[in-house]
Design a protein around this motif. Structure first.
Motif, mmCIF file in Angstrom:
data_model
loop_
_atom_site.group_PDB
_atom_site.id
_atom_site.type_symbol
_atom_site.label_atom_id
_atom_site.label_comp_id
_atom_site.label_asym_id
_atom_site.label_seq_id
_atom_site.Cartn_x
_atom_site.Cartn_y
_atom_site.Cartn_z
ATOM 1 N N PRO A 226 0.792 -1.232 0.000
ATOM 2 C CA PRO A 226 0.000 0.000 0.000
ATOM 3 C C PRO A 226 0.822 1.279 0.000
ATOM 4 O O PRO A 226 0.281 2.356 -0.249
ATOM 5 C CB PRO A 226 -0.821 -0.118 1.289
ATOM 6 N N HIS A 227 2.126 1.185 0.283
ATOM 7 C CA HIS A 227 2.944 2.383 0.418
ATOM 8 C C HIS A 227 3.820 2.646 -0.804
ATOM 9 O O HIS A 227 4.612 3.590 -0.792
ATOM 10 C CB HIS A 227 3.828 2.284 1.661
ATOM 11 N N ARG A 228 3.693 1.799 -1.850
ATOM 12 C CA ARG A 228 4.504 1.981 -3.046
ATOM 13 C C ARG A 228 3.613 1.957 -4.285
ATOM 14 O O ARG A 228 2.503 1.435 -4.264
ATOM 15 C CB ARG A 228 5.565 0.870 -3.158
ATOM 16 N N ARG A 229 4.137 2.497 -5.364
ATOM 17 C CA ARG A 229 3.462 2.424 -6.650
ATOM 18 C C ARG A 229 4.045 1.251 -7.439
ATOM 19 O O ARG A 229 5.221 0.892 -7.234
ATOM 20 C CB ARG A 229 3.659 3.723 -7.432
ATOM 21 N N PRO A 230 3.273 0.651 -8.338
ATOM 22 C CA PRO A 230 3.816 -0.468 -9.129
ATOM 23 C C PRO A 230 5.113 -0.119 -9.843
ATOM 24 O O PRO A 230 6.018 -0.967 -9.943
ATOM 25 C CB PRO A 230 2.682 -0.770 -10.109
ATOM 26 N N GLU A 231 5.234 1.099 -10.337
ATOM 27 C CA GLU A 231 6.452 1.480 -11.052
ATOM 28 C C GLU A 231 7.668 1.603 -10.139
ATOM 29 O O GLU A 231 8.813 1.721 -10.616
ATOM 30 C CB GLU A 231 6.236 2.783 -11.828
ATOM 31 N N ASP A 232 7.446 1.581 -8.816
ATOM 32 C CA ASP A 232 8.557 1.634 -7.871
ATOM 33 C C ASP A 232 9.197 0.268 -7.642
ATOM 34 O O ASP A 232 10.240 0.175 -6.979
ATOM 35 C CB ASP A 232 8.079 2.164 -6.507
ATOM 36 N N VAL A 233 8.569 -0.789 -8.157
ATOM 37 C CA VAL A 233 8.996 -2.151 -7.863
ATOM 38 C C VAL A 233 9.577 -2.787 -9.125
ATOM 39 O O VAL A 233 9.094 -2.549 -10.233
ATOM 40 C CB VAL A 233 7.806 -2.974 -7.335
ATOM 41 N N ASP A 234 10.602 -3.595 -8.940
ATOM 42 C CA ASP A 234 11.252 -4.295 -10.048
ATOM 43 C C ASP A 234 10.213 -5.057 -10.876
ATOM 44 O O ASP A 234 9.521 -5.935 -10.341
ATOM 45 C CB ASP A 234 12.288 -5.264 -9.482
ATOM 46 N N PRO A 235 10.077 -4.775 -12.176
ATOM 47 C CA PRO A 235 9.070 -5.474 -12.986
ATOM 48 C C PRO A 235 9.274 -6.985 -13.015
ATOM 49 O O PRO A 235 8.302 -7.741 -13.098
ATOM 50 C CB PRO A 235 9.249 -4.865 -14.388
ATOM 51 N N ALA A 236 10.518 -7.436 -12.935
ATOM 52 C CA ALA A 236 10.773 -8.879 -12.932
ATOM 53 C C ALA A 236 10.203 -9.525 -11.672
ATOM 54 O O ALA A 236 9.692 -10.654 -11.714
ATOM 55 C CB ALA A 236 12.266 -9.158 -13.045
ATOM 56 N N LEU A 237 10.292 -8.817 -10.546
ATOM 57 C CA LEU A 237 9.699 -9.332 -9.300
ATOM 58 C C LEU A 237 8.189 -9.443 -9.445
ATOM 59 O O LEU A 237 7.596 -10.464 -9.058
ATOM 60 C CB LEU A 237 10.044 -8.406 -8.134
ATOM 61 N N VAL A 238 7.550 -8.421 -10.009
ATOM 62 C CA VAL A 238 6.101 -8.438 -10.180
ATOM 63 C C VAL A 238 5.686 -9.586 -11.094
ATOM 64 O O VAL A 238 4.743 -10.332 -10.792
ATOM 65 C CB VAL A 238 5.613 -7.082 -10.737
ATOM 66 N N THR A 239 6.391 -9.771 -12.201
ATOM 67 C CA THR A 239 6.060 -10.845 -13.138
ATOM 68 C C THR A 239 6.188 -12.212 -12.482
ATOM 69 O O THR A 239 5.299 -13.074 -12.621
ATOM 70 C CB THR A 239 6.978 -10.766 -14.371
ATOM 71 N N PHE A 240 7.292 -12.433 -11.767
ATOM 72 C CA PHE A 240 7.492 -13.724 -11.111
ATOM 73 C C PHE A 240 6.474 -13.932 -10.002
ATOM 74 O O PHE A 240 5.915 -15.029 -9.843
ATOM 75 C CB PHE A 240 8.912 -13.817 -10.560
ATOM 76 N N ALA A 241 6.184 -12.882 -9.234
ATOM 77 C CA ALA A 241 5.199 -13.000 -8.153
ATOM 78 C C ALA A 241 3.819 -13.331 -8.710
ATOM 79 O O ALA A 241 3.080 -14.130 -8.115
ATOM 80 C CB ALA A 241 5.157 -11.705 -7.341
ATOM 81 N N GLU A 242 3.445 -12.747 -9.841
ATOM 82 C CA GLU A 242 2.145 -13.069 -10.437
ATOM 83 C C GLU A 242 2.106 -14.524 -10.903
ATOM 84 O O GLU A 242 1.087 -15.204 -10.755
ATOM 85 C CB GLU A 242 1.848 -12.118 -11.594
ATOM 86 N N GLU A 243 3.224 -15.023 -11.426
ATOM 87 C CA GLU A 243 3.263 -16.436 -11.850
ATOM 88 C C GLU A 243 3.138 -17.345 -10.630
ATOM 89 O O GLU A 243 2.386 -18.335 -10.654
ATOM 90 C CB GLU A 243 4.565 -16.703 -12.602
ATOM 91 N N LEU A 244 3.868 -17.025 -9.557
ATOM 92 C CA LEU A 244 3.741 -17.803 -8.320
ATOM 93 C C LEU A 244 2.297 -17.782 -7.815
ATOM 94 O O LEU A 244 1.744 -18.816 -7.409
ATOM 95 C CB LEU A 244 4.659 -17.216 -7.240
ATOM 96 N N ASP A 245 1.683 -16.604 -7.839
ATOM 97 C CA ASP A 245 0.358 -16.458 -7.239
ATOM 98 C C ASP A 245 -0.721 -17.117 -8.082
ATOM 99 O O ASP A 245 -1.695 -17.651 -7.529
ATOM 100 C CB ASP A 245 0.043 -14.981 -7.025
ATOM 101 N N ARG A 246 -0.602 -17.109 -9.395
ATOM 102 C CA ARG A 246 -1.594 -17.822 -10.216
ATOM 103 C C ARG A 246 -1.625 -19.299 -9.830
ATOM 104 O O ARG A 246 -2.702 -19.891 -9.700
ATOM 105 C CB ARG A 246 -1.267 -17.674 -11.704
#
Length: 266
Positions: free
Chosen positions: A158-178
């Motif tokens: 809640p304290h960060r914007r998506p663009e503040d986070v490594d896109p590779a982390l977001v992509t991998f986290a979404e794959e893990l979460d699916r």
């Protein structure tokens, strides 16, 4: 190479590395054992480190029989020939670790909790309002959209914007979460036994070394839970929250997590 254990009528997958005092890594409910890939090798020079997929998650099977995750953890220790291990948990894995230490106190030598949940904890209205603001309504049958929403809430935080986070982390986290969401759908059809009474009002019963911390960018409830664990567990060590990290702290910031574990486990 994935290894498998046949226990309690199911097959659990795990990775293992190193030798020495045993350490078992338990993943978050939005992930699987792969979230520990940056931490496991950093501990393997002095510990026997096992990253386990809980039943139904990752590469572990889910037969229809009733079970309890904390029973599976101890059965896995039995199958690996481990009398006692340090349990390291993140999020839901932290809740399983605490439940295991309460149900089987002689099998757990220490607990290290990173952004841990606790069985019996009820989420605050603030958390529900944060979800509505950051994510809103998502079709639970749409695993991709659900994973994107959960990653926005938990991994970005809640304290960060998506663009503040490594896109590779977001992509991998979404794959893990699916994959984890598919596991949760399957688990909803199985009788999963909970610790009774739950851990939230039993933290004072823990009589072992406990380390607890959270990501500074995690949701406030998780940070408050870390504070409560530290306040109620006799002798618990509360490390400062890790800057610029949210709920999947060991995945996002493996270096400070590994350093904390090496210092704590000795």
């Amino acid at each position: 190479m994935t290894k498998k254990l046949d226990i309690n009528g199911t097959t659990l997958a795990y990775d293992e590395s190193g030798s020495g005092s045993p350490v078992l890594l338990l993943h978050a409910g939005i992930a699987d054992r792969r979230m520990w890939h940056g931490v496991l090798p950093a501990l393997a020079d002095r510990h026997r480190v096992i990253a386990l997929d809980l039943r139904g998650y990752g590469d572990s099977a889910l037969p229809p029989d009733p079970f309890a995750h904390h029973d599976d953890v101890v059965a896995a220790l039995d199958a690996l020939g481990i009398a006692q291990a340090a349990l390291v948990g993140c999020s839901f894995g932290g809740a399983v670790a605490v439940d295991t230490a309460l149900a089987y106190p002689d099998r757990v030598s220490a607990l290290a909790l990173f952004g841990a949940a606790v069985s019996g904890h009820e989420w605050s209205e603030e958390t529900e309002e944060l979800w509505e603001r950051l994510v809103g309504e998502v079709d639970p049958e749409d695993l991709a959209a659900s994973a994107a929403g959960e990653v926005r809430f938990w991994v970005v935080g809640p304290h960060r914007r998506p663009e503040d986070v490594d896109p590779a982390l977001v992509t991998f986290a979404e794959e893990l979460d699916r994959r984890a969401l598919a596991a949760e759908q399957a688990l909803s059809a199985v009788d999963v036994a909970e610790l009774d009474p739950p851990a939230i009002d039993r933290l004072g019963e823990l009589r072992l070394p406990v380390l607890v911390t959270a990501g500074a960018a995690d949701v406030p409830d998780i940070v408050r839970l870390a504070d409560r664990i530290a306040a109620e567990v006799p002798g618990a060590v509360r490390l400062p929250d890790v800057p610029d990290a949210a709920h999947l702290l060991p995945l996002e910031r493996p270096e400070p997590v590994a350093t904390a574990l090496r210092d704590f486990l000795g």
